[in-house]
Design an enzyme around this catalytic site. Structure first.
Site, PDB file in Angstrom:
ATOM      1  N   ASP A  11      43.707  14.715  22.222  1.00  0.00           N
ATOM      2  CA  ASP A  11      42.839  15.047  21.095  1.00  0.00           C
ATOM      3  C   ASP A  11      42.238  13.781  20.490  1.00  0.00           C
ATOM      4  O   ASP A  11      42.928  13.042  19.787  1.00  0.00           O
ATOM      5  CB  ASP A  11      43.666  15.809  20.050  1.00  0.00           C
ATOM      6  CG  ASP A  11      42.867  16.212  18.827  1.00  0.00           C
ATOM      7  OD1 ASP A  11      41.628  16.069  18.841  1.00  0.00           O
ATOM      8  OD2 ASP A  11      43.486  16.667  17.849  1.00  0.00           O
ATOM      9  N   ASP A  52      34.941  14.983  19.765  1.00  0.00           N
ATOM     10  CA  ASP A  52      36.319  15.453  19.578  1.00  0.00           C
ATOM     11  C   ASP A  52      36.773  16.359  20.709  1.00  0.00           C
ATOM     12  O   ASP A  52      36.368  17.517  20.794  1.00  0.00           O
ATOM     13  CB  ASP A  52      36.431  16.188  18.236  1.00  0.00           C
ATOM     14  CG  ASP A  52      37.841  16.680  17.965  1.00  0.00           C
ATOM     15  OD1 ASP A  52      38.792  16.140  18.569  1.00  0.00           O
ATOM     16  OD2 ASP A  52      38.003  17.597  17.143  1.00  0.00           O
TER      17      ASP A  52
END
EC number: 3.4.23.18
Length: 394
Positions: free
Chosen positions: A101, A283
């Protein structure tokens, strides 16, 4: 804005295998995601996923999205080609499958400190077999859909691909919400944002990347996520076989702890490019593309039958629709997201109505370019600068 040729990428991305210097040995390595279907049918709460993405960056979750998430109004079962793609990581003596992430900075995992009922189906970290506890250190994360996790912090050995550190802070879950427990494919998260936003108290800890980047050929990693297939992370080097043309670089804004950058405009389908740029975050931990309302409305005006249906928690349209491409302008480079990626998933199992891969950022003040965007690009995250590089996937 800098354009980086494949020749330069090859020269600067040489691995230790061709280095003339015998010491210290540095490395570059590639690690592949793998498909991890859960032991039982996996479902996705689409508005819950959307709410969690907004809350992750401090955004306001609209009441309609909260209600849709709490009612499970749009819970879907992915088809076989939509399995979850995760990355194997050795933590202490355990091999876990983690979500990488770039929008967070914590390495947290399922552990044997959880109640037994919450361990079922997950691979577990066992800190007592290998770790040193950081006395008085804790972590606690909560998301906009009501999901949460918390626990203690340990120092342990972590191996990703060809690189190992024995000094990594590992956040072991001792409490976790049902949303995480039910996804038995996923054993935790490895954050790749900047260490400044690590949530450990009383003192933030460094991410895995910040801990090991001195061991790498270059202090960077590159991401090639794929549509309906496992993706790849390259650490320490750039693989010129994974992109076409040249890499376009732009300055990254790390002031908020994220991989932020400024775009120079966008276009929808075959339409002309708007010169109205926007601030964005790259992201890998967000599935959707979240944009300003003006852009979202303009996009769905071009999608036949699309509506911002509040019951579903976001924009939806017929699954038989072919949405237009969406293009993000970065300098002279145009990053094209194929329309088929934006036809994300049925709002419920067997439904003919699909949830859009582009949704509103709910006034967040910046846009989130998640997996729907990233799956069309080869993206370089370089801590020197810092800077981001974009090129079309080969």
């Amino acid at each position: 804005m800098v354009v980086f040729s494949k020749t330069a990428a090859l020269v600067l991305g040489l691995s230790s295998a061709v280095s003339a210097a015998p010491a210290p040995t540095r490395k570059g390595f590639t690690i592949n995601q793998i498909a991890r279907p859960a032991n039982k049918t996996r479902t996705i709460n689409l508005p819950g996923m959307y709410a969690r993405s907004l809350a992750k960056f401090g955004g306001t979750v609209p009441q309609s999205v909260k209600e849709a998430a709490s009612k499970g109004s749009a819970v879907t079962t992915p088809q076989n080609n939509d399995e979850e793609y995760l990355t194997p990581v050795t933590v202490g003596k355990s091999t876990l499958h983690l979500d990488f992430d770039t929008g967070s900075a914590d390495l947290w995992v399922f552990s044997d400190e959880l109640p037994s009922s919450e361990q079922t189906g997950h691979d577990l970290y066992t800190p007592s077999s290998s770790a040193t506890k950081l006395s008085g250190y804790t972590w606690d994360i909560s998301y906009g859909d009501g999901s949460s996790a918390s626990g203690d912090v340990y120092r342990d050995t972590v191996t990703v691909g060809g690189v190992t550190t024995n000094k990594q802070a590992v956040e072991a879950a001792s409490k976790i919400s049902s949303e995480f427990v039910q996804n038995t494919a996923n054993d935790g998260l490895l954050g790749l944002a900047f260490s400044s936003i690590n949530t450990v108290q009383p003192k933030a800890q460094t991410t895995f990347f910040d801990t090991v980047k001195s061991q790498l050929d270059s202090p960077l990693f590159a991401v090639q996520l794929k549509h309906d297939a496992p993706g790849v992370y390259d650490f320490g080097y750039i693989d010129d076989s994974k992109y076409t043309g040249s890499i376009t670089y732009t300055d990254a804004d790390s002031s908020q702890g994220y991989w932020g950058f400024s775009t120079d405009g966008y276009s929808i389908g075959d339409g002309s490019s708007s010169s109205s740029g926007f601030s964005a975050i790259a992201d890998t931990g967000t599935t959707l593309i979240l944009l300003d309302d003006e852009i979202v409305s303009a996009y769905y005006e071009q999608v036949s039958g699309a509506s911002g249906e509040t019951e579903a928690g976001g924009y939806v349209f017929s699954c038989s629709t072919n949405p237009p491409d969406f293009t993000v302008v970065i300098g002279d480079y145009k990053a094209v997201v194929p329309g088929k990626y934006i036809n994300y998933a049925p709002i419920s199992t067997g439904s003919s109505t699909c949830f859009g891969g582009i949704q509103s950022n709910s006034g967040l003040g910046l846009s989130i370019l998640g997996d729907v965007f990233l799956k069309s690009q080869y993206v370089v995250f370089n801590s020197e600068g810092p800077k981001l590089g974009f090129a079309a996937q080969a």
